[in-house]
Scaffold this motif. Structure first.
Motif, PDB file in Angstrom:
ATOM      1  N   ASP A   1      -1.670   2.459  -8.990  1.00 15.29           N
ATOM      2  CA  ASP A   1      -1.333   3.361  -7.854  1.00 15.29           C
ATOM      3  C   ASP A   1      -0.759   4.056  -8.437  1.00 15.29           C
ATOM      4  OD1 ASP A   1      -3.202   2.415  -5.973  1.00 15.29           O
ATOM      5  OD2 ASP A   1      -1.577   0.812  -5.257  1.00 15.29           O
TER       6      ASP A   1
ATOM      7  N   PRO B   1      -0.892  -0.066   9.864  1.00 17.73           N
ATOM      8  CA  PRO B   1      -1.834   1.284  10.428  1.00 17.73           C
ATOM      9  C   PRO B   1      -2.823   1.542  10.783  1.00 17.73           C
ATOM     10  CG  PRO B   1      -0.842   1.175   8.329  1.00 17.73           C
ATOM     11  CD  PRO B   1      -0.437  -0.181   8.756  1.00 17.73           C
ATOM     12  N   ALA B   2      -3.299  -0.032   9.632  1.00 20.64           N
ATOM     13  CA  ALA B   2      -4.921   0.047  10.098  1.00 20.64           C
ATOM     14  C   ALA B   2      -5.320   0.023  11.433  1.00 20.64           C
ATOM     15  CB  ALA B   2      -5.210  -1.786   9.813  1.00 20.64           C
ATOM     16  N   ALA B   3      -6.594   0.676  11.007  1.00 19.74           N
ATOM     17  CA  ALA B   3      -7.700   0.847  12.296  1.00 19.74           C
ATOM     18  C   ALA B   3      -8.623  -0.329  12.419  1.00 19.74           C
ATOM     19  CB  ALA B   3      -8.527   2.189  11.852  1.00 19.74           C
TER      20      ALA B   3
ATOM     21  N   PRO C   1      -1.670   6.026  13.173  1.00 22.90           N
ATOM     22  CA  PRO C   1      -1.032   7.611  12.493  1.00 22.90           C
ATOM     23  C   PRO C   1      -1.164   8.854  12.260  1.00 22.90           C
ATOM     24  CG  PRO C   1      -0.601   5.729  10.704  1.00 22.90           C
ATOM     25  CD  PRO C   1      -1.139   5.252  12.046  1.00 22.90           C
TER      26      PRO C   1
ATOM     27  N   VAL D   1      -2.879  -0.851   3.683  1.00 18.84           N
ATOM     28  CA  VAL D   1      -3.524  -1.377   3.229  1.00 18.84           C
ATOM     29  C   VAL D   1      -5.184  -0.881   4.399  1.00 18.84           C
ATOM     30  CG1 VAL D   1      -3.609  -2.724   1.843  1.00 18.84           C
ATOM     31  CG2 VAL D   1      -3.907  -3.466   3.488  1.00 18.84           C
ATOM     32  N   LYS D   2      -6.437  -0.526   3.179  1.00 16.90           N
ATOM     33  CA  LYS D   2      -7.759  -0.335   3.795  1.00 16.90           C
ATOM     34  C   LYS D   2      -8.081  -1.180   4.973  1.00 16.90           C
ATOM     35  CE  LYS D   2      -8.821   4.073   3.144  1.00 16.90           C
ATOM     36  NZ  LYS D   2      -9.263   4.987   3.497  1.00 16.90           N
ATOM     37  N   PRO D   3      -8.763  -1.519   6.181  1.00 19.05           N
ATOM     38  CA  PRO D   3      -9.012  -2.506   6.704  1.00 19.05           C
ATOM     39  C   PRO D   3      -9.831  -3.619   5.922  1.00 19.05           C
ATOM     40  CG  PRO D   3      -9.149  -0.497   8.511  1.00 19.05           C
ATOM     41  CD  PRO D   3      -9.550  -0.357   6.684  1.00 19.05           C
TER      42      PRO D   3
ATOM     43  N   GLY E   1      -0.229   4.991  -0.672  1.00 10.67           N
ATOM     44  CA  GLY E   1      -1.065   4.794  -0.333  1.00 10.67           C
ATOM     45  C   GLY E   1      -0.969   6.504   0.254  1.00 10.67           C
ATOM     46  N   THR E   2      -1.866   6.948   1.128  1.00 10.72           N
ATOM     47  CA  THR E   2      -1.647   8.285   1.856  1.00 10.72           C
ATOM     48  C   THR E   2      -0.935   7.825   3.225  1.00 10.72           C
ATOM     49  OG1 THR E   2      -3.943   8.381   1.974  1.00 10.72           O
ATOM     50  CG2 THR E   2      -2.692   9.708   3.609  1.00 10.72           C
ATOM     51  N   ILE E   3      -1.105   7.160   3.871  1.00  5.30           N
ATOM     52  CA  ILE E   3      -0.334   6.333   4.722  1.00  5.30           C
ATOM     53  C   ILE E   3       1.384   5.489   4.649  1.00  5.30           C
ATOM     54  CG2 ILE E   3       0.385   4.768   7.033  1.00  5.30           C
ATOM     55  CD1 ILE E   3      -2.117   7.712   7.301  1.00  5.30           C
TER      56      ILE E   3
ATOM     57  N   GLY F   1       0.495  -0.827  -0.013  1.00  2.00           N
ATOM     58  CA  GLY F   1       0.185  -0.023   0.559  1.00  2.00           C
ATOM     59  C   GLY F   1       0.909   1.574  -0.250  1.00  2.00           C
TER      60      GLY F   1
ATOM     61  N   GLN G   1      -2.078 -13.482   0.829  1.00  2.00           N
ATOM     62  CA  GLN G   1      -1.597 -12.926  -1.159  1.00  2.00           C
ATOM     63  C   GLN G   1       0.187 -13.303  -0.130  1.00  2.00           C
ATOM     64  OE1 GLN G   1      -1.796  -9.758  -2.528  1.00  2.00           O
ATOM     65  NE2 GLN G   1      -0.363  -9.488  -4.175  1.00  2.00           N
TER      66      GLN G   1
ATOM     67  N   ARG H   1      -0.949  -1.396  -5.847  1.00  2.00           N
ATOM     68  CA  ARG H   1      -1.630  -2.249  -7.060  1.00  2.00           C
ATOM     69  C   ARG H   1      -1.449  -2.046  -8.203  1.00  2.00           C
ATOM     70  NH1 ARG H   1      -7.434  -3.763  -3.827  1.00  2.00           N
ATOM     71  NH2 ARG H   1      -7.878  -1.362  -4.119  1.00  2.00           N
TER      72      ARG H   1
HETATM   73  N1  LIG Z   1      -5.277   7.935   6.183  1.00  2.00           N
HETATM   74  C1  LIG Z   1      -5.214   8.908   7.491  1.00  2.00           C
HETATM   75  O1  LIG Z   1      -5.559   9.549   8.175  1.00  2.00           O
HETATM   76  C2  LIG Z   1      -5.605   6.910   8.493  1.00  2.00           C
HETATM   77  C3  LIG Z   1      -5.583   5.670   7.559  1.00  2.00           C
HETATM   78  N2  LIG Z   1      -4.829   4.789   8.675  1.00  2.00           N
HETATM   79  C4  LIG Z   1      -5.262   3.297   7.911  1.00  2.00           C
HETATM   80  O2  LIG Z   1      -4.047   3.537   6.850  1.00  2.00           O
HETATM   81  C5  LIG Z   1      -4.214   2.375   6.336  1.00  2.00           C
HETATM   82  C6  LIG Z   1      -4.353   3.135   4.746  1.00  2.00           C
HETATM   83  O3  LIG Z   1      -5.054   3.956   4.713  1.00  2.00           O
HETATM   84  P1  LIG Z   1      -4.844   5.083   3.482  1.00  2.00           P
HETATM   85  O4  LIG Z   1      -3.286   5.334   3.405  1.00  2.00           O
HETATM   86  O5  LIG Z   1      -5.826   6.220   3.928  1.00  2.00           O
HETATM   87  O6  LIG Z   1      -5.625   4.605   2.388  1.00  2.00           O
HETATM   88  P2  LIG Z   1      -5.328   4.339   0.695  1.00  2.00           P
HETATM   89  O7  LIG Z   1      -6.385   4.048   0.036  1.00  2.00           O
HETATM   90  O8  LIG Z   1      -4.651   6.242   0.165  1.00  2.00           O
HETATM   91  O9  LIG Z   1      -3.750   3.680   0.782  1.00  2.00           O
HETATM   92  C7  LIG Z   1      -4.175   2.073   0.719  1.00  2.00           C
HETATM   93  C8  LIG Z   1      -3.260   1.338  -0.517  1.00  2.00           C
HETATM   94  O10 LIG Z   1      -2.959   0.583  -0.528  1.00  2.00           O
HETATM   95  C9  LIG Z   1      -3.481  -0.226  -1.642  1.00  2.00           C
HETATM   96  N3  LIG Z   1      -3.357  -2.017  -2.224  1.00  2.00           N
HETATM   97  C10 LIG Z   1      -5.179  -2.556  -1.645  1.00  2.00           C
HETATM   98  N4  LIG Z   1      -4.459  -3.317  -1.470  1.00  2.00           N
HETATM   99  C11 LIG Z   1      -3.352  -3.879  -2.155  1.00  2.00           C
HETATM  100  C12 LIG Z   1      -3.069  -5.220  -2.122  1.00  2.00           C
HETATM  101  N5  LIG Z   1      -2.759  -6.282  -2.348  1.00  2.00           N
HETATM  102  N6  LIG Z   1      -1.490  -4.827  -2.592  1.00  2.00           N
HETATM  103  C13 LIG Z   1      -1.326  -3.971  -2.293  1.00  2.00           C
HETATM  104  N7  LIG Z   1      -1.597  -2.292  -1.983  1.00  2.00           N
HETATM  105  C14 LIG Z   1      -2.500  -2.975  -2.522  1.00  2.00           C
HETATM  106  C15 LIG Z   1      -4.454  -0.005  -2.893  1.00  2.00           C
HETATM  107  O11 LIG Z   1      -4.216  -0.090  -4.243  1.00  2.00           O
HETATM  108  C16 LIG Z   1      -3.969   1.600  -1.886  1.00  2.00           C
HETATM  109  O12 LIG Z   1      -3.556   2.212  -3.351  1.00  2.00           O
HETATM  110  C17 LIG Z   1      -5.873   1.744   6.141  1.00  2.00           C
HETATM  111  O13 LIG Z   1      -5.663   0.937   7.711  1.00  2.00           O
HETATM  112  C18 LIG Z   1      -6.490   3.182   7.683  1.00  2.00           C
HETATM  113  O14 LIG Z   1      -6.957   2.563   8.580  1.00  2.00           O
HETATM  114  C19 LIG Z   1      -4.848   4.881  10.374  1.00  2.00           C
HETATM  115  C20 LIG Z   1      -4.560   6.749  10.402  1.00  2.00           C
HETATM  116  C21 LIG Z   1      -5.126   7.069   9.599  1.00  2.00           C
END
Ligand SMILES: NC(=O)C1=CN([C@@H]2O[C@H](COP(=O)(O)OP(=O)(O)OC[C@H]3O[C@@H](n4cnc5c(N)ncnc54)[C@H](O)[C@@H]3O)[C@@H](O)[C@H]2O)C=CC1
Ligand SMILES: O=C(O)[C@@H]1CCC=N1
Length: 277
Positions: free
Chosen positions: A44, A100-102, A124, A75-77, A16-18, A13, A86, A41
């Motif tokens: 991305d 970091p997943a919630a 985070p 990745v998202k929960p 992604g953002t985190i 992931g 995988q 993915r």
């Molecule tokens: N955004 C936030 O403010 C916060 C997020 N979190 C946690 O951080 C985690 C990530 O959240 P975000 O970064 O916001 O999500 P995001 O959607 O920005 O990033 C997740 C990334 O994971 C990728 N992904 C999904 N399945 C995959 C796989 N099998 N292989 C490789 N990449 C894969 C997606 O394509 C995406 O780019 C979540 O579990 C969330 O609960 C925790 C605290 C704060």
């Protein structure tokens, strides 16, 4: 592991953002680019991550975890169960899983990965991208002090890192995980109040945003508490005190308590749903 060695870290992931935030924090703290791989993915923005941070990238999480000392599962929960299935076949037995997943407890990872896997949960927040995050870490069943130290080292460039027991993560998530969204919502509400009192949208939004920035900076620079700084704005018999009293009467504290309760209830429901599969 000595501070002068850099464990190999796979950030799943990573676009992604985190995930990007974690990579940025490591690179900012001097972690060599060739000790980090970002997996995402197809579709991305992995090219942008490679360009900005110089790290290797992959669209295959299974391959990315080969030889990793630490695997960050960002990745998202809702995508976590599939991701763990995988990587389970190629995850090194002694790798640390830093997540970091919630909503998902450490026991979720422990039940889906090899026996004895070390899991550390992190919570985070988005200001971590600027090194101004508020981040908690909590050990799973098999995580040692060394795993916690390593997790802290990985995240230290992202801001304040505190250690809490896992049962406090949902509370941390409300205050600092979701917290930035609450402050932005307050800024939006303040701008709306300005518009209701004759300011045009652009001006109201600019003033509200700069006030949020300035208030945060003053808090950081002054070393004073929010209560002390609030008192300095609130002249006796003045407009601010009148506003604060009206807000309190309208249920300001109750609004945040209701928000916290809703977030914690949602984490419980989501966690239970996802653990059932
Ligand atoms: N955004 C936030 O403010 C916060 C997020 N979190 C946690 O951080 C985690 C990530 O959240 P975000 O970064 O916001 O999500 P995001 O959607 O920005 O990033 C997740 C990334 O994971 C990728 N992904 C999904 N399945 C995959 C796989 N099998 N292989 C490789 N990449 C894969 C997606 O394509 C995406 O780019 C979540 O579990 C969330 O609960 C925790 C605290 C704060
Ligand atoms: O709401 C979310 O999905 C993330 C997790 C913790 C804070 N924000």
């Amino acid at each position: 592991m000595s501070e002068t060695t850099f464990p190999r870290v796979a950030v799943l992931g990573g676009a992604g953002t985190i995930g990007t935030t974690v990579i940025g924090a490591m690179r900012g703290a001097g972690w060599p680019a060739d000790r980090i791989v970002a997996a995402g993915r197809s579709g991305d923005s992995l090219d942008a991550v490679a360009e900005q941070y110089g790290v290797e990238t992959s669209t295959d999480a299974t391959a990315a975890v080969l030889g990793a000392d630490v695997v960050v599962t960002s990745v998202k929960p809702q995508d976590m169960r599939a991701l763990l299935a995988q990587i389970a076949p190629t995850l090194p037995a002694d790798a640390l899983v830093l997540t970091p997943a919630a909503a998902l407890p450490a026991s979720f990872y422990e039940s889906l990965l090899a026996d004895g896997v070390a899991v550390v949960r992190a919570m985070p927040n988005t200001p971590a991208r600027l090194g101004k995050g508020a981040i908690s870490i909590s050990p799973g069943t098999h995580a040692t002090d060394a795993h916690m130290d390593l997790s802290e080292r990985i995240l230290s460039g992202a801001g304040l890192v505190v250690r809490v027991p896992e049962e406090q993560i949902d509370g941390v998530s409300v205050v600092s995980g979701s917290g930035p969204a609450f402050f932005y919502a307050v800024a939006e509400a303040m701008a709306a109040a300005g518009m209701a009192n004759g300011l045009d949208k652009e001006l109201a939004e600019a003033l509200a945003a700069q006030t949020l920035i300035g208030a945060g900076a003053l808090l950081e620079e002054s070393g004073e508490t929010p209560a002390e700084l609030r008192a300095k704005v609130s002249s006796k018999g003045g407009t601010t005190l009148a506003a604060l009293a009206a807000m309190e009467a309208a249920g300001l504290q109750g609004v945040f308590s209701a928000g916290a309760n809703a977030a914690i209830a949602r984490a419980k429901v989501l966690g239970e749903e996802l653990q059932q599969g």
